[in-house]
Design a protein around this motif. Structure first.
Motif, PDB file in Angstrom:
ATOM      1  N   ALA A  14       3.636   8.889  -0.203  1.00 19.41           N
ATOM      2  CA  ALA A  14       3.359   8.321  -1.494  1.00 19.41           C
ATOM      3  C   ALA A  14       2.548   6.976  -0.975  1.00 19.41           C
ATOM      4  N   GLN A  15       3.070   6.420   0.083  1.00 20.94           N
ATOM      5  CA  GLN A  15       2.703   4.921   0.646  1.00 20.94           C
ATOM      6  C   GLN A  15       1.283   5.257   1.563  1.00 20.94           C
ATOM      7  N   GLY A  16       1.064   6.807   1.864  1.00 23.97           N
ATOM      8  CA  GLY A  16      -0.037   6.859   2.686  1.00 23.97           C
ATOM      9  C   GLY A  16       0.167   6.978   4.141  1.00 23.97           C
ATOM     10  N   ILE A  17       1.407   6.902   4.574  1.00 20.96           N
ATOM     11  CA  ILE A  17       1.914   6.763   6.071  1.00 20.96           C
ATOM     12  C   ILE A  17       2.698   8.043   6.275  1.00 20.96           C
ATOM     13  N   VAL A  18       2.802   8.302   7.498  1.00 21.55           N
ATOM     14  CA  VAL A  18       3.613   9.487   7.853  1.00 21.55           C
ATOM     15  C   VAL A  18       5.126   9.350   7.670  1.00 21.55           C
ATOM     16  N   HIS A  19       5.621  10.339   6.924  1.00 20.09           N
ATOM     17  CA  HIS A  19       7.046  10.244   6.451  1.00 20.09           C
ATOM     18  C   HIS A  19       8.068  10.193   7.538  1.00 20.09           C
ATOM     19  N   HIS A  20       9.020   9.251   7.658  1.00 24.26           N
ATOM     20  CA  HIS A  20       9.900   9.202   8.713  1.00 24.26           C
ATOM     21  C   HIS A  20      10.601  10.494   9.408  1.00 24.26           C
TER      22      HIS A  20
END
Length: 130
Positions: A14-20
């Protein structure tokens, strides 16, 4: 070995970054390509009745990955012994280190940890070590 992939939209959160959690998928993709490249695709290992099992996994996140970035994953064999083998991963974009990881594996046959077959150990050992 160097494995390259592009970040897909579904990899992001949701933050636009690759999920860990996706870093571990990337590690698995790179590892599968390495094994295929040395003549040991997972399918041939499984045909022999073995499974490659993950014992440990870790990742040190330095800077996020974003949608559509081209990611290089350098994969190096850290070590191989009678029962386990380990890899280190360096994740970068255009030379900038974004994450580092490590996985440790064993082989299982009929539900029990077994000695890694000599052919597998030799092929793994032929890979560049850290």
């Amino acid at each position: 070995m160097l494995y390259t992939r592009r970040v897909q939209f579904y990899d992001t959160d949701a933050q636009g970054i690759v999920h860990h959690s996706n870093y571990f998928r990337y590690f698995e993709e790179a590892r599968g390509e390495l094994l295929r490249g040395i003549g040991l695709p997972y399918s041939s290992i499984r045909e022999r009745g073995y499974e490659v099992v993950l014992l440990e996994a870790c990742c040190n996140f330095k800077k996020p990955l974003f949608y559509d970035e081209v990611v290089d994953i350098e994969l190096l064999l850290e070590g191989v012994d009678r029962f386990t083998f380990s890899f280190v991963y360096r994740v970068s974009v255009e030379g900038e280190l974004r994450a580092e990881g490590k996985t440790k594996h064993c082989m299982v046959k009929d539900g029990k940890i077994v000695s890694i077959p000599r052919e597998v150990r030799e092929k793994l050992a032929s890979e560049t070590k850290v």
